[in-house]
Every structure is written in C-alpha cells, then in structure tokens.
Design an enzyme around this catalytic site. Sequence first.
Site, PDB file in Angstrom:
ATOM      1  N   SER A  22      -9.875  15.239 -12.472  1.00  0.00           N
ATOM      2  CA  SER A  22      -9.124  14.542 -11.429  1.00  0.00           C
ATOM      3  C   SER A  22      -9.262  15.236 -10.082  1.00  0.00           C
ATOM      4  O   SER A  22      -8.692  14.797  -9.091  1.00  0.00           O
ATOM      5  CB  SER A  22      -7.638  14.468 -11.811  1.00  0.00           C
ATOM      6  OG  SER A  22      -7.103  15.782 -11.950  1.00  0.00           O
ATOM      7  N   ASN A 109       2.371  20.466 -15.758  1.00  0.00           N
ATOM      8  CA  ASN A 109       3.224  19.270 -15.840  1.00  0.00           C
ATOM      9  C   ASN A 109       4.325  19.280 -14.783  1.00  0.00           C
ATOM     10  O   ASN A 109       4.572  18.266 -14.130  1.00  0.00           O
ATOM     11  CB  ASN A 109       3.839  19.157 -17.233  1.00  0.00           C
ATOM     12  CG  ASN A 109       2.785  18.971 -18.307  1.00  0.00           C
ATOM     13  OD1 ASN A 109       1.598  18.816 -17.990  1.00  0.00           O
ATOM     14  ND2 ASN A 109       3.192  18.983 -19.566  1.00  0.00           N
ATOM     15  N   THR A 154      10.106 -24.756  10.899  1.00  0.00           N
ATOM     16  CA  THR A 154      10.344 -24.618   9.468  1.00  0.00           C
ATOM     17  C   THR A 154       9.275 -25.471   8.792  1.00  0.00           C
ATOM     18  O   THR A 154       8.833 -26.468   9.381  1.00  0.00           O
ATOM     19  CB  THR A 154      11.738 -25.126   9.049  1.00  0.00           C
ATOM     20  OG1 THR A 154      11.810 -26.525   9.336  1.00  0.00           O
ATOM     21  CG2 THR A 154      12.864 -24.401   9.787  1.00  0.00           C
ATOM     22  N   HIS A 155       8.838 -25.098   7.616  1.00  0.00           N
ATOM     23  CA  HIS A 155       7.747 -25.818   6.931  1.00  0.00           C
ATOM     24  C   HIS A 155       6.504 -25.912   7.813  1.00  0.00           C
ATOM     25  O   HIS A 155       5.716 -26.836   7.665  1.00  0.00           O
ATOM     26  CB  HIS A 155       8.179 -27.227   6.509  1.00  0.00           C
ATOM     27  CG  HIS A 155       9.502 -27.277   5.805  1.00  0.00           C
ATOM     28  ND1 HIS A 155       9.624 -27.204   4.438  1.00  0.00           N
ATOM     29  CD2 HIS A 155      10.761 -27.361   6.293  1.00  0.00           C
ATOM     30  CE1 HIS A 155      10.909 -27.262   4.110  1.00  0.00           C
ATOM     31  NE2 HIS A 155      11.625 -27.354   5.228  1.00  0.00           N
ATOM     32  N   SER A 276     -18.697 -13.225  16.161  1.00  0.00           N
ATOM     33  CA  SER A 276     -19.487 -13.746  15.052  1.00  0.00           C
ATOM     34  C   SER A 276     -20.947 -13.419  15.307  1.00  0.00           C
ATOM     35  O   SER A 276     -21.400 -13.409  16.448  1.00  0.00           O
ATOM     36  CB  SER A 276     -19.294 -15.260  14.953  1.00  0.00           C
ATOM     37  OG  SER A 276     -20.419 -15.857  14.339  1.00  0.00           O
ATOM     38  N   LYS A 282     -17.284 -17.124  19.381  1.00  0.00           N
ATOM     39  CA  LYS A 282     -16.149 -16.805  18.518  1.00  0.00           C
ATOM     40  C   LYS A 282     -15.405 -15.536  18.908  1.00  0.00           C
ATOM     41  O   LYS A 282     -15.983 -14.562  19.355  1.00  0.00           O
ATOM     42  CB  LYS A 282     -16.648 -16.631  17.082  1.00  0.00           C
ATOM     43  CG  LYS A 282     -17.061 -17.936  16.438  1.00  0.00           C
ATOM     44  CD  LYS A 282     -15.878 -18.698  15.907  1.00  0.00           C
ATOM     45  CE  LYS A 282     -15.534 -18.164  14.522  1.00  0.00           C
ATOM     46  NZ  LYS A 282     -14.431 -18.912  13.940  1.00  0.00           N
ATOM     47  N   GLU A 289      -6.164 -10.557   9.814  1.00  0.00           N
ATOM     48  CA  GLU A 289      -6.616 -10.987   8.477  1.00  0.00           C
ATOM     49  C   GLU A 289      -6.685  -9.810   7.510  1.00  0.00           C
ATOM     50  O   GLU A 289      -6.322  -9.934   6.332  1.00  0.00           O
ATOM     51  CB  GLU A 289      -7.987 -11.655   8.583  1.00  0.00           C
ATOM     52  CG  GLU A 289      -7.934 -12.980   9.311  1.00  0.00           C
ATOM     53  CD  GLU A 289      -9.315 -13.493   9.643  1.00  0.00           C
ATOM     54  OE1 GLU A 289      -9.670 -14.582   9.178  1.00  0.00           O
ATOM     55  OE2 GLU A 289     -10.061 -12.806  10.365  1.00  0.00           O
ATOM     56  N   TYR A 316       5.580  14.475 -20.790  1.00  0.00           N
ATOM     57  CA  TYR A 316       4.316  14.294 -20.098  1.00  0.00           C
ATOM     58  C   TYR A 316       3.281  13.702 -21.045  1.00  0.00           C
ATOM     59  O   TYR A 316       3.166  14.103 -22.206  1.00  0.00           O
ATOM     60  CB  TYR A 316       3.795  15.633 -19.533  1.00  0.00           C
ATOM     61  CG  TYR A 316       2.467  15.455 -18.816  1.00  0.00           C
ATOM     62  CD1 TYR A 316       2.437  15.023 -17.493  1.00  0.00           C
ATOM     63  CD2 TYR A 316       1.255  15.641 -19.478  1.00  0.00           C
ATOM     64  CE1 TYR A 316       1.230  14.807 -16.847  1.00  0.00           C
ATOM     65  CE2 TYR A 316       0.051  15.431 -18.845  1.00  0.00           C
ATOM     66  CZ  TYR A 316       0.035  15.009 -17.527  1.00  0.00           C
ATOM     67  OH  TYR A 316      -1.149  14.769 -16.888  1.00  0.00           O
ATOM     68  N   GLN A 321      -1.692  10.991 -15.234  1.00  0.00           N
ATOM     69  CA  GLN A 321      -2.684  11.352 -14.220  1.00  0.00           C
ATOM     70  C   GLN A 321      -3.116  10.116 -13.424  1.00  0.00           C
ATOM     71  O   GLN A 321      -3.617  10.239 -12.313  1.00  0.00           O
ATOM     72  CB  GLN A 321      -3.899  11.998 -14.899  1.00  0.00           C
ATOM     73  CG  GLN A 321      -4.970  12.460 -13.945  1.00  0.00           C
ATOM     74  CD  GLN A 321      -5.959  13.399 -14.614  1.00  0.00           C
ATOM     75  OE1 GLN A 321      -5.611  14.507 -15.007  1.00  0.00           O
ATOM     76  NE2 GLN A 321      -7.189  12.948 -14.776  1.00  0.00           N
ATOM     77  N   LYS A 324      -1.839   8.939  -9.464  1.00  0.00           N
ATOM     78  CA  LYS A 324      -2.184   9.431  -8.136  1.00  0.00           C
ATOM     79  C   LYS A 324      -3.040   8.486  -7.311  1.00  0.00           C
ATOM     80  O   LYS A 324      -2.773   8.274  -6.123  1.00  0.00           O
ATOM     81  CB  LYS A 324      -2.852  10.802  -8.241  1.00  0.00           C
ATOM     82  CG  LYS A 324      -1.791  11.909  -8.330  1.00  0.00           C
ATOM     83  CD  LYS A 324      -2.338  13.249  -8.698  1.00  0.00           C
ATOM     84  CE  LYS A 324      -2.662  13.357 -10.164  1.00  0.00           C
ATOM     85  NZ  LYS A 324      -1.476  13.158 -11.052  1.00  0.00           N
TER      86      LYS A 324
HETATM   87  N1  ARG Z   1      -4.233  16.589 -13.714  1.00  0.00           N
HETATM   88  C1  ARG Z   1      -3.002  16.380 -14.411  1.00  0.00           C
HETATM   89  C2  ARG Z   1      -2.250  15.164 -13.814  1.00  0.00           C
HETATM   90  O1  ARG Z   1      -2.623  14.757 -12.765  1.00  0.00           O
HETATM   91  C3  ARG Z   1      -2.145  17.574 -14.281  1.00  0.00           C
HETATM   92  C4  ARG Z   1      -1.280  17.832 -15.454  1.00  0.00           C
HETATM   93  C5  ARG Z   1      -2.125  18.095 -16.636  1.00  0.00           C
HETATM   94  N2  ARG Z   1      -1.313  18.548 -17.711  1.00  0.00           N
HETATM   95  C6  ARG Z   1      -1.791  18.640 -18.924  1.00  0.00           C
HETATM   96  N3  ARG Z   1      -1.000  19.094 -19.826  1.00  0.00           N
HETATM   97  N4  ARG Z   1      -2.989  18.230 -19.239  1.00  0.00           N
HETATM   98  O2  ARG Z   1      -1.333  14.645 -14.391  1.00  0.00           O
END
Ligand code: ARG
Length: 465
Positions: A22, A109, A154-155, A276, A282, A289, A316, A321, A324
Amino acid sequence: MRLWGGRFEGGPADALARLSVSVHFDWRLVPYDLLASRAHARVLNRAGLLSDDELARMLAAIDDLEEACRSGAFRPTVADEDVHTALERGLLERLGTLGGKLRAGRSRNDQIATDLRLYLRDHVRTIVSRLVELETALMSQAEQHADTAAPGMTHLQHAQPVSFGHQLLAHVHPLTRDIERLRDWDRRAAVSPLGSGALAGSSLPLDPQAVAAELGFDAAAPNSMDAVADRDFAAEFLFCAAMIGIHLSRLGEEIVLWASQEFRWIEMDDAYSTGSSIMPQKKNPDVAELARGKSGRLIGSLMSLLTTLKGLPLTYNRDLQEDKEPVFDAVDTLLLVLPAVSGLVSTMRVNTAKLESSASDGFALATDLAELLVRKGVVFREAHEAVGHLVVWCQVNDKEFGDLTDEELAKISPHFGGDVRDVLSVPGALASRKAYGGTAPDRVRDQLAALREAVDAQAAWATGA
Ligand code: ARG
C-alpha cells in the site's frame, strides 16, 4: 524489510506482495505517521522504556527522516509494504538497533487509524478554506445583483421573478451547511486510537491520553477494539464530501444552463471556459461540467467504503486497507474542483439586461395578480381561476398582461380593474416579498450580512485563527 518476518521460513510470494503493498498510496501519510511517532517516543520515555539520551537521538532521527522524505532523499522501495515499514527502515538506517525500539506498545493497526484521522483533520481544514472561497465568490456576485430581477423557476419553468442575488445566495447556504457538517465531523473524529496496540491495548505503562493531547485530539479512544476497527470517521467524511459534490453539481448544472444561448444569463470568462477543436465559435462550460461530473466519483468513494465496512468482524481486518484510496481521491477531487468553480463564479459576467427583460416572461406575475384580488377580498380559489382565464386569453390573443386594456380586463372578470397595472411591476413584485427569507432586495441584503458573519467564523475555524 518486513515488520513480521520472525515466524516465517520463506518470503512472501510475489503475488501476495503485490496485492498487499500500500506504500504507493499511503506514502502521503508520512508527516502524520512521524508526528505520531514523536508522541509515541515521548510516551515511551516517560514510561522509562527509552532513556533521555535515546529519546533525543530518536527525535533527531525522526526530524532528519522527515526532511529526507520531503526532499526525496528517502523514498519507499518496492520491498516496503507500507508507509510504516518504510519509515521504520529509515529509522533503522539512522539509529541502528535503537530504531527498533519505537515499535514497543504500538501496532500498525492503531498507527494507521491514527494517521488517517490526523491526515483528514488537517485536510478538512484546507477543504473548508476552499469552500469559504467559493462562498465568498458567490456572495460578491450576489451583492452586485441583489437588485437584479431574474426569472425564478420551479420545474425549470418560469414561476415568479426573484432577485438574482437571492438565487446566488441559495447556492451559498448549502455550502455553509457542508462546512458545519465538517466542523461537526471534526468533533467526532478528534479521538486518538494510539495506545490501542493491535486490538487489546498495551501491558506497557503508556499514556494514551497524553499522546492524544499531544496530537491535538480531544480524547483517547475508550475501547481499544473499537479504536482499531472504527472507520466511521472515514465514511462520514466521505458522506460530507459526496454532499459537497452534489452541491457543486447542482451549481454546475445551473451555470451550464445560464451560459447557454437559450438563457444567456451569464458570460463565462475566457480563463474559465474552453473551445472546440472543430467549431471555432464555441465557448464551453467545462469547469461547470467537470464539477457536475466529479460528483459521481465522490458518491462512488462513499459507496466503496461503506461496502468494504459492511459485515467486517472486530477488530482490524486487512480489508480496512481499502479505506485510504477513496478518502484520498475525495480529498484530491475537492481540492481540484473547488478553486476552479470559485474562479468561474468570481469571473463570470452577469447579463443584467437579459435577466431583467425576461424576469416577467411566462406570465410570472400571475401570482401577484391573484394576491391583489385576495387583498380586495376575493377568495383565493376564485382569484386563481380568474387569473388563469386571463393567462389563457392572453395566450390566445398573443398578448402580455401589460398589453391589456381596462375593457379587456373587465370582460374577463369583474374583479379586474385598472389597479391591476399597479402590481404588474417586477421591482414591485420583488419588493413585496419582504417577509424573512423572501426575495425582496432589502431582505437579500440582510441575508447577505448574516451570511458574511457566518462565513467569517468558518474561515477562522479553518485557519485556527
Ligand atoms: N497498511 C495497513 C492498512 O492500511 C496497515 C495496517 C496493517 N496491519 C496489519 N496487521 N497487517 O490498513
């Protein structure tokens, strides 16, 4: 360099390593991870697990590593699974075995949950600053156009004339709610998971409350299992982001309409419109948009995380993961779109003449006529009927209300006299809607003054002023 090699005889398969990694997206958490590391080092020192000298060397190495990350001298390698792995390698390179002491009482974690909260609380303030800029752009235009009459719809059909400033401020209020939602979110997000370890807390004499305070959180998490499993804060942020996306999309859609040949309410500045490749004439509203289009991915990010979270057992799980990328994408998207929309709004030229000349189109003063009759004692139901007949008569005879003679008016309904013409004025119609929240230009100015105060407070919150 793995953080978990001890009990394994062989290395991970390539396919696992590729799936697991990651660091290519969590690398942006470096400053937050190091912030948490400094707090953790201090707490280990207070617990007697790191001498004063070791603490000083540790903090110096963290500073040095941060600078090396910033300059690019230290980069993650393909072998670094995640940001935590890479940064531990950086500390080991600088400190030798001492670098390995920082992991005591801490797990990735509780680390990742802390990092993501720190990252988001920081970026939410930047997002709020960008929202304030858009509010300000809309309010400046509204100030100039409080007295500009426009067709209110409206509408998407002409309904009643409104102040164009009133309509512009109608796009500011949702943004103020978005900001209040983020401020409210921030209160709930201000809880520190650090000290929860992998899931059960630590047998070492750590001080999660002190760490929380040092990192700017209001409190430490009261339950270590919840602390490492909870991603409510990420999902709730994504809802706030999706709602902002929807508000930008609705504003974008209006701007697309306003800029069209059919409306011609505004002229976009060259700097915020595109051409354009084939049609030389244009001028396209791409900013509006894209604002509309980007709402799709913001909504998608919310759906993606909610789906990931559904049904996960405590505590956890590696699924987490996946929290993110949607969060980062939402932050990036908002920070990309907001300045462009602010620029578009602040530079657009409002075609006052076109707005005013079409404000009463489509018999938009019909309600004013009906209300005149009500003031003269006619039952509203009858007044509504009579004005309805007047509209049809005008349509059949190709006339506007203003063209009607006294004789024609009297023929349609005995209720209509010459005083009808007194209410057939757009400025009069606007000024008459003077109750709180109405479109009367004086009320619009009051509304604007109150909004400016609220927006100032929002701006101050974002910058910590
Ligand atoms: N890269 C992991 C995440 O984003 C970090 C935590 C990983 N923990 C583990 N026990 N493998 O969640």
